[in-house]
Design a protein around this motif. Sequence first.
Motif: not given
Length: 352
Positions: A151-156
């Motif tokens: 899944x996503x690895x940062x908030x962007x």
Amino acid sequence: MTATGKGFSTLLAPNRRTFLKASGAALTTTLAMPYITRAQENVLYINTWGGPWEEAAKAHLFDPFTAETGIQIRTVSPVSFAKLAQQVQTGTYEFDITTLGGGELIRADQAGIIEDIAEAPYEGGLFHNGVASHAFATVIAYRTDKFPNGGPQNWAEFWDVERFPGSRCLQRYPARVLPLALLADGVAVEDLYPLDIDRAFASLDKIKDHILVWWTAGAQSTQILRDGEVDLIGIWHGRYFEALDAGAPVGMTWNQGQIDRAYWVVAKDTPNAENAKKFIEFATSAKPLAGFVTQADYGPLNPAANEFISAEDAKRMPTSPENYPLTFEQDIENFGADIEEVAQRFEEWIAS
């Protein structure tokens, strides 16, 4: 952090229930009497989060403290800033000690509703008359059955609904959500504070329609993730591990995890202040704190506690040498706006 809203079991002494029925001068008189009795009984009342939090505190802080000092511990839940303020103003005390996050701690200290603490039990442990106990982090978690390749690895990436389509969930708590919105909009961690409030809300506008739930309690966030109600969530790290340990197909990243600190405080003018400070010194000492954070999935803020934490257990803590460099800490003192006004704007924004 701060800490985590875990489930509630309120233990109120019968005399307190009686007090609530009284009024006027009779109320004040009646309230004062059992408070004196309570102090004479050598009992401390501690405001807790209940559930797993309290279970860990009982095992590693409360019971060992009683065994060492003979001072009994009784608990009152849930944690309530409003009740702390009210009891100090009225002189009617339900508890002597509670924990506060950074924002609430500053408010409490400025309002004069907590006791002065002259010296930290350990170096660097004192902040606005609160003693730093433990840390927790808001992290990105996701369903691995929805995102088998990660899944996503940062908030962007969390904000990127095209690359990572799916339902999302964030906490209904602007002091934590606004910094995440700014990171999603490209602000560097070192440039976060003071927060650009207008830019943060503009960033939130971009994802608002994709937020299925704004969670308000830790147990709720665990259930939403565990049951697959949402695909992506900003969640306290301990709550993520709770879902993982329950067998849910979930993954997470420490990258851009937002650390909150939890602080022990003593209610202003409690006759039990001396014993309360003894408890806080005990609860933030190395070995008891290490046991508490290990069982409750927090990170210790007294560095000496790390001596009693295994490398395997440290992997689940935001303060570990491996995880901490990936995270950032809240800077409530440099927030950039009046927190109460921002909270009101946030609620109006959600309702719009």
